[in-house]
Write an enzyme that holds these catalytic residues in place. Structure first.
Site, short mmCIF file in Angstrom:
data_model
loop_
_atom_site.label_atom_id
_atom_site.label_comp_id
_atom_site.label_asym_id
_atom_site.label_seq_id
_atom_site.Cartn_x
_atom_site.Cartn_y
_atom_site.Cartn_z
CE LYS A 195 -4.18 -1.80 2.04
NZ LYS A 195 -5.29 -1.53 3.03
CG ASP A 250 -9.15 0.31 3.14
OD1 ASP A 250 -9.85 -0.61 2.70
OD2 ASP A 250 -7.86 0.09 3.57
#
Ligand code: ATR
Length: 272
Positions: A70, A106
């Site tokens: 990420k 998210d």
């Protein structure tokens, strides 16, 4: 039926073979009759930037990004959302014309799931977030953007808590004793996952008026959620965040509304 026209989306990570994303996205493609397919690609640490470059080489039209890539992917993209720039973490790469753009779905996934499951917006809420890792930071950033009144960041390691609380002006570091003051309590740690039956919060600190959310979705009823249900608080499990972050990725990849029902059914069928 796959053909020469079929478009490709994928998730990269290591490990990634256990990922639920292929189940969720392929169900979404089937429900919307889109000629796309979604696969899991094991990519070793350090190769995240090469995988993004391969999107152009191979014509991959959507990429989800999970551990350990990420941060690398966030750093390699020149076009990225404010959330990615702030968090230094990207979980979704999509095309906007000729550009590859990075986003982090998210935090917004959590906020959307909460709204869908409880009808409650986080705007004006006092929130206690347990944890200060990647998932917690995405949620803290989204809580700030969506108008939470304040965000108490509670974490085992104080230094990490300070970093997470610096993401939004309404957040500050607190101790678990402040949990009773919150309208919304969120477990964003891995405590309670799998065989771990512990809870990050003593039951005595929970209140019936609270919404108590867990990002853990295996087991679906964590010890924290059972404690909340026992005292008459509103428990919210982690599957909603998983589904809504996937829905946000689907919408960026395809430009179409996500078929949430089909995505939810796919996850429930797979986990049952
Ligand atoms: P993720 O990307 O899933 O959020 P992470 O970045 O490794 O994972 O963060 C894990 C979070 O869970 C951290 O807040 C961690 O606390 P520390 O910062 O003190 O490490 C928290 N966590 C994990 N196991 C824990 C435990 N047994 N007790 C309390 N907190 C725990």
């Amino acid at each position: 039926m796959l053909s020469g026209q079929t478009r490709l989306a994928a998730v990269i990570g290591d490990p990634v073979r256990h990922s639920l994303s292929p189940h969720i996205h392929n169900a979404a493609f089937a429900a919307t009759q889109l000629d796309w397919v979604y696969v899991a690609l094991p990519v070793a640490a350090g190769n995240g930037a090469a995988a993004v470059a391969a999107m152009d080489t191979l014509g991959i039209d959507g990429l989800n990004v999970t551990m350990p890539h990420k941060a690398d992917v966030a750093a390699t993209l020149t076009h990225r959302s404010d959330a990615v720039a702030k968090l230094g973490a990207c979980n979704c790469v999509y095309r906007d014309g000729d550009l590859l753009v990075g986003d982090n779905t998210d935090g917004d996934g959590f906020v959307s799931a909460l709204l869908a499951e409880t009808g409650s917006s986080v705007a004006g809420m006092r929130v206690a977030v347990l944890g200060a890792g990647g998932a917690a930071k995405a949620i803290i950033d989204a809580l700030g953007r969506h108008g939470a009144e304040n965000v108490l960041v509670i974490n085992r390691t104080e230094q990490t808590a300070l970093q997470a609380a610096s993401l939004t002006p309404v957040a500050y570091v607190a101790s678990v004793d402040s949990v009773p003051t919150a309208d919304l309590v969120i477990n964003a740690t891995s405590v309670g996952m799998g065989a771990d039956r512990s809870s990050p919060v003593p039951a005595s600190l929970l209140r019936p008026s609270q919404i108590v959310a867990d990002i853990v979705y295996q087991p679906r009823m964590t010890t924290l959620l059972a404690q909340a249900a026992d005292i008459g608080a509103t428990p919210v499990g982690g599957l909603g965040m998983l589904i809504h972050q996937a829905a946000a990725s689907f919408e960026r990849f395809t430009g179409q509304d996500a078929p949430l029902r089909a995505m939810t059914d796919a996850v429930e069928e797979f986990l049952s």
